[in-house]
Design a protein around this motif. Sequence first.
Motif, short mmCIF file in Angstrom:
data_model
loop_
_atom_site.label_atom_id
_atom_site.label_comp_id
_atom_site.label_asym_id
_atom_site.label_seq_id
_atom_site.Cartn_x
_atom_site.Cartn_y
_atom_site.Cartn_z
N LEU A 81 0.11 5.86 41.28
CA LEU A 81 -0.37 4.88 42.09
C LEU A 81 0.63 4.48 43.37
O LEU A 81 0.00 4.52 44.49
N LEU A 82 1.78 4.75 43.21
CA LEU A 82 2.84 4.54 44.40
C LEU A 82 2.43 5.78 45.12
O LEU A 82 2.42 5.69 46.53
N THR B 243 -5.73 -2.24 43.04
CA THR B 243 -4.33 -2.33 43.46
C THR B 243 -3.94 -1.66 44.61
O THR B 243 -3.29 -2.05 45.42
N GLN B 244 -4.73 -0.32 44.53
CA GLN B 244 -3.99 0.38 45.98
C GLN B 244 -4.84 -0.11 47.05
O GLN B 244 -3.87 -0.28 48.05
N VAL C 140 6.70 -1.48 47.01
CA VAL C 140 5.41 -1.03 46.09
C VAL C 140 6.18 -0.79 44.56
O VAL C 140 5.62 -1.21 43.44
N GLN D 250 4.36 -2.99 41.90
CA GLN D 250 3.07 -2.53 41.43
C GLN D 250 2.69 -2.74 39.85
O GLN D 250 1.65 -2.78 39.49
N PRO E 196 1.26 0.90 35.33
CA PRO E 196 0.46 1.46 36.24
C PRO E 196 0.10 2.89 36.50
O PRO E 196 1.10 3.62 35.85
N LEU F 243 -2.49 -3.26 47.97
CA LEU F 243 -1.01 -2.54 48.61
C LEU F 243 -1.22 -2.17 49.89
O LEU F 243 -0.35 -2.35 50.65
N THR G 158 1.31 -6.34 39.79
CA THR G 158 0.05 -6.25 40.69
C THR G 158 -1.35 -5.62 39.90
O THR G 158 -2.32 -5.85 39.80
N TYR G 159 -0.87 -4.38 39.05
CA TYR G 159 -1.76 -3.56 38.59
C TYR G 159 -2.17 -4.62 37.27
O TYR G 159 -3.41 -4.75 37.00
#
Lengths: 216, 184
Positions: free
Chosen positions: A83-84, B56-57, B31, B35, A79, B60, B38-39
């Motif tokens: 993203l986080l 993805t964002q 997350v 993540q 990812p 979430l 999911t990504y």
Amino acid sequence: MSPSRAADDASRGGASPEVAGHRLACGRSGDDVLEQVALGRGDQRDAHQARCVHCQAALTEAGRLWAPVASLAAREETPPPDLLQRVMRAIRELARERRHLTLPGDRGTTRVSADAVARIAQRTAEDVEGVRVAFSQSRAGRLRSSDAVGIAGQHVVVDLAVVTTYGRSIPAVADRTRAAVHAALTTLAGASTVEVNIYVDDVLPAASPGSAPGRR
Amino acid sequence: MPATRSLDEVGDDYLVDRVRQGYLPAYEELVRRHQQRTYTLALRMVDDAHEAHDLTQEALVRAWRSLPSFGGRSAFGTWLHRITMNVCLDHLRRRQRLAPHEPDPQAPHPDDVQHQVEAGHRDQALRQVVRELPLDQRGALVLTTFVGYSYEDAADVLQTTPDAVRGRATRARAAIARQMGAWR
């Protein structure tokens, strides 16, 4: 087979007649063979397949056809590194709109912000004997102190990171800190239930006389 | 559950409960855990890294907003991927509505997949075949092949039966085999 021959076959829709969508000469389903390979069980041949040349040829062909898919499936996608951070930033914005300790009253509602709750918790902890510094924290480390405070209705959860004085019992200091923060948030802020998570980050020698408050 | 236990030691169910109580670091941990898959799901569905990032964002964040209605009948990850799948399908349908007759801008070559295979670009050829699959087949294929779901769990994500997932995945695999088998 040459590419042009393959193209001719493809145009007739029969590029791979021995596998997908067809029945093998032995009667087995080509789709089942392809599924067997796709699920990673191409080597797990049953008694029939162990002696059937049609199945063996189809399994080999299915393995060849499926190899690019298996290769793509095995690739670990990473990812994006932010993203986080992006997700949590968006959520914090949304959460900030609702993160108040809500105290209904006869003459109106009182709302106490997460920042105020965090400040009360921090100052209370710093007054506990054996705690030298205390600050609310999040695992990301760079966030606002209020990000380490969870509020739902009148329920509060707070993360506190503390540095304790060398020579003091850490469990005892943690217990005293938890009790003091619990008392402060119920009496000063009006929370009905409080949970305090404590992380002891470091242990330092006692400060010299005259140092700043909260640095005993 | 001891208060001093760190978040990475606890299960998803516990974290979900904490998030429902308003505890944001618990969602950060969820997350962090989910993540990657999911990504991957989003990337294989839309085949565009930038779009997959945004989707993805979105998924979430939407999951966080929807947590009060999460009944716990599925695992959190399955439920999150159901949301992600829906976000991706909405995006792909919107894309199709906006440009129904235009060629896919991601397509490396407008001609038959065979040209790419012959040129040694099997990876691009495969991705093009996947992009051209009907959405229901693409969803079943992505979940069972690229995200690693069983038919049963994929059915939970897609809210259908395992037999239906198997049927869609079978058709998707047959399409891939036909296209990729055009060259040997």
